[in-house]
Structure formats: C-alpha cells, structure tokens
Motif scaffolding. Structure first.
Motif, PDB file in Angstrom:
ATOM      1  N   TRP A  73       0.806  -1.214   0.000  1.00  9.85           N
ATOM      2  CA  TRP A  73       0.000   0.000   0.000  1.00  9.85           C
ATOM      3  C   TRP A  73       0.847   1.275   0.000  1.00  9.85           C
ATOM      4  O   TRP A  73       0.545   2.230  -0.702  1.00  9.85           O
ATOM      5  CB  TRP A  73      -0.916  -0.002   1.228  1.00  9.85           C
ATOM      6  N   ARG A  74       1.890   1.305   0.821  1.00  5.83           N
ATOM      7  CA  ARG A  74       2.682   2.532   0.938  1.00  5.83           C
ATOM      8  C   ARG A  74       3.276   2.939  -0.419  1.00  5.83           C
ATOM      9  O   ARG A  74       3.098   4.075  -0.873  1.00  5.83           O
ATOM     10  CB  ARG A  74       3.811   2.351   1.953  1.00  5.83           C
ATOM     11  N   ALA A  75       3.979   2.026  -1.081  1.00  2.00           N
ATOM     12  CA  ALA A  75       4.618   2.348  -2.357  1.00  2.00           C
ATOM     13  C   ALA A  75       3.590   2.703  -3.425  1.00  2.00           C
ATOM     14  O   ALA A  75       3.782   3.632  -4.222  1.00  2.00           O
ATOM     15  CB  ALA A  75       5.480   1.182  -2.823  1.00  2.00           C
ATOM     16  N   THR A  76       2.464   1.984  -3.429  1.00  2.00           N
ATOM     17  CA  THR A  76       1.446   2.244  -4.443  1.00  2.00           C
ATOM     18  C   THR A  76       0.830   3.623  -4.264  1.00  2.00           C
ATOM     19  O   THR A  76       0.674   4.386  -5.230  1.00  2.00           O
ATOM     20  CB  THR A  76       0.347   1.167  -4.384  1.00  2.00           C
ATOM     21  N   MET A  77       0.474   3.968  -3.029  1.00  2.00           N
ATOM     22  CA  MET A  77      -0.178   5.255  -2.783  1.00  2.00           C
ATOM     23  C   MET A  77       0.766   6.429  -3.042  1.00  2.00           C
ATOM     24  O   MET A  77       0.363   7.457  -3.590  1.00  2.00           O
ATOM     25  CB  MET A  77      -0.717   5.301  -1.361  1.00  2.00           C
ATOM     26  N   VAL A  78       2.022   6.288  -2.667  1.00  2.00           N
ATOM     27  CA  VAL A  78       2.998   7.363  -2.918  1.00  2.00           C
ATOM     28  C   VAL A  78       3.191   7.563  -4.421  1.00  2.00           C
ATOM     29  O   VAL A  78       3.212   8.697  -4.921  1.00  2.00           O
ATOM     30  CB  VAL A  78       4.337   7.044  -2.225  1.00  2.00           C
ATOM     31  N   THR A  79       3.306   6.477  -5.160  1.00  2.00           N
ATOM     32  CA  THR A  79       3.462   6.573  -6.616  1.00  2.00           C
ATOM     33  C   THR A  79       2.256   7.269  -7.249  1.00  2.00           C
ATOM     34  O   THR A  79       2.404   8.118  -8.137  1.00  2.00           O
ATOM     35  CB  THR A  79       3.623   5.175  -7.227  1.00  2.00           C
ATOM     36  N   GLY A  80       1.070   6.938  -6.788  1.00  2.00           N
ATOM     37  CA  GLY A  80      -0.122   7.563  -7.334  1.00  2.00           C
ATOM     38  C   GLY A  80      -0.159   9.063  -7.107  1.00  2.00           C
ATOM     39  O   GLY A  80      -0.509   9.832  -8.016  1.00  2.00           O
ATOM     40  N   ALA A  81       0.212   9.499  -5.908  1.00  2.00           N
ATOM     41  CA  ALA A  81       0.206  10.932  -5.609  1.00  2.00           C
ATOM     42  C   ALA A  81       1.183  11.693  -6.501  1.00  2.00           C
ATOM     43  O   ALA A  81       0.878  12.781  -7.003  1.00  2.00           O
ATOM     44  CB  ALA A  81       0.550  11.151  -4.133  1.00  2.00           C
ATOM     45  N   VAL A  82       2.352  11.105  -6.723  1.00  2.00           N
ATOM     46  CA  VAL A  82       3.359  11.773  -7.561  1.00  2.00           C
ATOM     47  C   VAL A  82       2.900  11.830  -9.016  1.00  2.00           C
ATOM     48  O   VAL A  82       3.011  12.873  -9.688  1.00  2.00           O
ATOM     49  CB  VAL A  82       4.713  11.041  -7.448  1.00  2.00           C
ATOM     50  N   LEU A  83       2.353  10.751  -9.524  1.00  2.00           N
ATOM     51  CA  LEU A  83       1.916  10.716 -10.925  1.00  2.00           C
ATOM     52  C   LEU A  83       0.742  11.659 -11.187  1.00  2.00           C
ATOM     53  O   LEU A  83       0.615  12.204 -12.280  1.00  2.00           O
ATOM     54  CB  LEU A  83       1.523   9.293 -11.320  1.00  2.00           C
ATOM     55  N   LEU A  84      -0.116  11.849 -10.197  1.00  2.00           N
ATOM     56  CA  LEU A  84      -1.237  12.752 -10.383  1.00  2.00           C
ATOM     57  C   LEU A  84      -0.811  14.209 -10.369  1.00  2.00           C
ATOM     58  O   LEU A  84      -1.319  15.026 -11.139  1.00  2.00           O
ATOM     59  CB  LEU A  84      -2.294  12.504  -9.300  1.00  2.00           C
ATOM     60  N   GLY A  85       0.158  14.549  -9.514  1.00  6.50           N
ATOM     61  CA  GLY A  85       0.514  15.948  -9.340  1.00  6.50           C
ATOM     62  C   GLY A  85       1.647  16.462 -10.198  1.00  6.50           C
ATOM     63  O   GLY A  85       1.536  17.529 -10.814  1.00  6.50           O
ATOM     64  N   ALA A  86       2.751  15.729 -10.255  1.00  4.96           N
ATOM     65  CA  ALA A  86       3.948  16.234 -10.917  1.00  4.96           C
ATOM     66  C   ALA A  86       3.755  16.571 -12.401  1.00  4.96           C
ATOM     67  O   ALA A  86       4.250  17.606 -12.879  1.00  4.96           O
ATOM     68  CB  ALA A  86       5.099  15.242 -10.739  1.00  4.96           C
ATOM     69  N   PRO A  87       3.025  15.764 -13.196  1.00  5.93           N
ATOM     70  CA  PRO A  87       2.893  16.087 -14.626  1.00  5.93           C
ATOM     71  C   PRO A  87       2.149  17.383 -14.915  1.00  5.93           C
ATOM     72  O   PRO A  87       2.231  17.891 -16.035  1.00  5.93           O
ATOM     73  CB  PRO A  87       2.106  14.884 -15.180  1.00  5.93           C
ATOM     74  N   SER A  88       1.443  17.935 -13.932  1.00  4.79           N
ATOM     75  CA  SER A  88       0.731  19.194 -14.158  1.00  4.79           C
ATOM     76  C   SER A  88       1.669  20.288 -14.647  1.00  4.79           C
ATOM     77  O   SER A  88       1.287  21.141 -15.463  1.00  4.79           O
ATOM     78  CB  SER A  88       0.042  19.636 -12.861  1.00  4.79           C
ATOM     79  N   LEU A  89       2.900  20.268 -14.160  1.00  2.00           N
ATOM     80  CA  LEU A  89       3.866  21.290 -14.560  1.00  2.00           C
ATOM     81  C   LEU A  89       4.238  21.185 -16.037  1.00  2.00           C
ATOM     82  O   LEU A  89       4.726  22.154 -16.626  1.00  2.00           O
ATOM     83  CB  LEU A  89       5.125  21.167 -13.699  1.00  2.00           C
ATOM     84  N   LEU A  90       3.999  20.027 -16.654  1.00  3.70           N
ATOM     85  CA  LEU A  90       4.356  19.842 -18.063  1.00  3.70           C
ATOM     86  C   LEU A  90       3.389  20.539 -19.014  1.00  3.70           C
ATOM     87  O   LEU A  90       3.720  20.755 -20.179  1.00  3.70           O
ATOM     88  CB  LEU A  90       4.395  18.345 -18.398  1.00  3.70           C
ATOM     89  N   PHE A  91       2.197  20.890 -18.535  1.00  2.00           N
ATOM     90  CA  PHE A  91       1.228  21.561 -19.405  1.00  2.00           C
ATOM     91  C   PHE A  91       1.780  22.866 -19.970  1.00  2.00           C
ATOM     92  O   PHE A  91       1.444  23.269 -21.085  1.00  2.00           O
ATOM     93  CB  PHE A  91      -0.064  21.861 -18.647  1.00  2.00           C
ATOM     94  N   VAL A  92       2.618  23.534 -19.196  1.00  2.00           N
ATOM     95  CA  VAL A  92       3.114  24.839 -19.614  1.00  2.00           C
ATOM     96  C   VAL A  92       3.977  24.749 -20.866  1.00  2.00           C
ATOM     97  O   VAL A  92       4.172  25.746 -21.572  1.00  2.00           O
ATOM     98  CB  VAL A  92       3.899  25.500 -18.458  1.00  2.00           C
TER      99      VAL A  92
END
Length: 391
Positions: A73-92
């Motif tokens: 659970w720990r690794a899966t949930m952390v990976t999900g949070a990063v994948l949801l948030g970090a790519p937002s910066l690529l829209f620019v």
C-alpha cells in the motif's frame, strides 16, 4: 456516530491525502480542455482531453489491486500521488492537443491509484456498521476541493494565467507523507489468513450493477464540469452554476451516508436517477433559452443525484461481496465513476460539435431514465425470487 468515524486511526491521514489529490484533479478538470481550446482544438478535441484522462484512469485502475498485493500500500499510494501531481507542470510546455492529451494520460494513471486506494482504504479502516457515514466523510474530503476549485479554476486560468493552475496542480505531491502514513498502517495491519475468495461471475455481476448506475449519472456530471464554460452563459453565471453543482454534490454525498446505514442504499437509487434526469432536462432548456435561473435549478437536481448516488452505489458495492473482495468492489466502482466522467466528456463533446449542448444533455437525461427503469426491474426480479438484496 459521526465523531467516532473521525477518530478511527488512519482516517484523518486518508482524508488529508484524498483532499490534496482531488484538489489537483479538480483544478485541471475544466482547465485542461480550455488549454486545448487555447491551442486551437474544437469542442470534440477539447472533449477528448478528459476522455483520455479517464481512459488512462480506468485502464490503470484494473492493475491497482495487483500493485497493492505486489509492492504494498505505501509504495502504491505514494506513486499515485506523484503521478497525479507532478505532470501538471508539463502543461506549460505546449497547448497543442497531442501534448495536452499525453500529459492527461499520465495524470490519469496517478488518479487511478488515488481513487481506488482511497475508497478501498475506507473499507479497510471502518467497520461495516459505520461504513455509510465513513464514505460520506470521505466523500466530503474529495468533494470540498471540487466545490472550491472546479468553479474557480477556469476563471483563474482565463483571467489571470493558466500557469497559476498548472502550478497548483502540483498539490497532490504534497500528499506523499500522508499517503505513506496510511499506506504503512494498512501494510502493518494483521492479515486475514482465510483462503483467498475467488472472483466468481456472481461477484462480478454484483459489483457491476452499482458501477453501471454510477456511470449513468457521472457521464452528464462530467460533461457539465468539462463544458460549462462553453454553454454560452457569462462567467458569473457559469461560476454560480458550478458552485451549486459541486456544493450540492458534496452535501448530498455526505447526507446519503446516514440513510444508507439506516435503510440500505438500494431504495433511493432509482428516484435519484429520475431527479438527475429532470435536472439535465432543465439545464438543456436553460442553454436553449439562455436562462440562468433555470440552469441553476437544474444544477441543484443534478448535484443531489450525483452526490447521493456516489455514496449509495459505493455502499452497495462493498455490501455485495465478501470482505476479502473489497478491492474488487472499490476498483469496479471507480471504473464506473471514471468511465462515466470520460464518456460524458467525449460523447457530449462530439454531440455538441455536430448539434448542440442542449441535445447532448438531453441524451444523457434519457440514459438516466432508462437506467432507473432497469434498476427497478432488477429489484422487482430479486424480490420475486426472494433473493436478499445487499444492504
């Protein structure tokens, strides 16, 4: 009763993690299609943005139970949070449709993890007797960010700067420590040594019904959120409409929890689908006539249906299968939710490109009515055969 749910160990960390995750989701749900329109895409192309987001979400959701068993659970949930948030910066980097779709797909993978883990964690942490109320509180943690951010994000993007939204879209990454805490708690929890329950056709059918019901109401709600800025109303009218939709949704999802625990979820679902259909018809005519009060009234009805059905179908899904299949229940429910959201954006977008948004919302209203009739038919069939319906 509600207070006891708040005090359950791990519940507060789950609520914070979910709120941050859905804040990033809510900010970009109406804004990413606008960014594609900024780059020259038409209504159909803009509709593809959230459709691709949800397609990626649904595809990855099917793998989340495997990931939870394999890497924890720990690794899966952390990976999900990063994948949801970090790519937002690529829209620019680009407003070209292909680039917006690519980033949306990446974010969808993260959203898949956040959604399945969030709802499944409720079932891990909370006893069945309190589950409706716990789902209601969990629903508030994901609905309040949507209430605050969905109506305002498009306005901020168009009147201040899209880059402000892209930066705020990074918020899910801040959920990493909370995700790690709740994931670690579930990883450390004693495991049930009973033999693994096989996934039978009966179990799949049991969780499929609430998922399909949720899809029927999530589709028009997703279309409204994606396209409300393009309905032809002024910015203030759209802002109020989205505030009403998201606010009523949040309240209805919370309120439905107590009723689900007390009376069971199934008796409320068909009436709510009909109420949602009436709200969609009102909204369709509001667009045709340019009536702001009518569209606001429509949003009230759609919000009641959308929020209530979210809670009731999740309670029904968990109650339809044994405890050891709760990940299956969570995954199927989230697939229904996100399939509906993506289909609504895609189908209504293409219908609007060929006809109008009035026609598009009318079609979704008809789907809600048909779904309500089918659901009632199933209830009557179970009653005739004296089959106990899941609580």
């Amino acid at each position: 009763m509600t207070g006891s749910v708040w005090r359950i160990p791990g519940m507060r960390a789950l609520l914070v993690a979910s709120a941050l995750g859905f804040a990033g989701y809510a900010l970009l749900l109406p804004t990413a299609p606008l960014w594609a329109r900024h780059g020259g895409a038409d209504e159909g192309g803009a509709g593809l943005v959230n459709a691709i987001l949800m397609l990626a979400t649904v595809l990855v959701q099917t793998t989340v139970p495997w990931a939870l068993r394999t890497i924890g659970w720990r690794a899966t949930m952390v990976t999900g949070a990063v994948l949801l948030g970090a790519p937002s910066l690529l829209f620019v980097m680009s407003d070209a449709l292909w680039a917006v779709l690519a980033v949306s797909a990446l974010r969808g993978a993260g959203f898949a993890v956040v959604t399945v883990c969030g709802s499944s964690a409720v079932a891990h942490l909370v006893p069945e007797s309190h589950r409706g109320r716990a789902i209601g509180i969990y629903g508030l943690s994901i609905a309040v960010p949507q209430f605050l951010l969905i109506p305002s994000s498009a306005w901020i993007a168009e009147n201040i700067d899209f880059r402000v939204i892209f930066l705020l879209g990074f918020l899910p990454v801040l959920a990493v420590p909370f995700a790690a805490a709740i994931g670690g708690r579930i990883d450390r929890a004693p495991q049930d040594d009973a033999p693994r329950v096989p996934v039978t056709m009966n179990a799949l059918a049991a969780v499929l019904v609430p998922a399909l019901v949720l899809t029927a109401i999530a589709a028009p709600a997703g279309a409204i959120i994606s396209f409300a800025p393009q309905f032809g109303f002024g910015g203030a009218t759209v802002l109020v409409a989205l505030l009403i939709l998201t606010g009523v949704t949040a309240f209805a999802r919370w309120l439905a929890g107590g009723y689900a625990d007390r009376y069971g979820p199934h008796r409320f679902i068909a009436p709510l689908l009909v109420a949602g259909a009436l709200g969609l018809v009102a909204s369709a005519f509001a667009i045709l006539w340019g009536s702001a009060p009518l569209v606001w009234g429509g949003m009230v009805l759609v919000g009641i249906a959308y929020g209530g059905i979210q809670n009731l179908t999740l309670v029904e899904s968990f109650g339809s299968v044994p405890q050891r299949l709760r990940e299956l229940a969570s995954t199927s429910w989230n697939i229904g939710f996100d399939t509906g959201t993506g289909l609504g954006s895609l189908v209504v977008g293409f219908i609007a490109a060929g006809t109008s948004f009035t026609v598009g919302l009318g079609v979704t209203a008809a789907v809600c009515v048909v779904t309500a009739a089918c659901y009632l038919g199933r209830l009557r069939g179970l009653k005739k055969r004296a089959v106990p319906y899941p609580a």
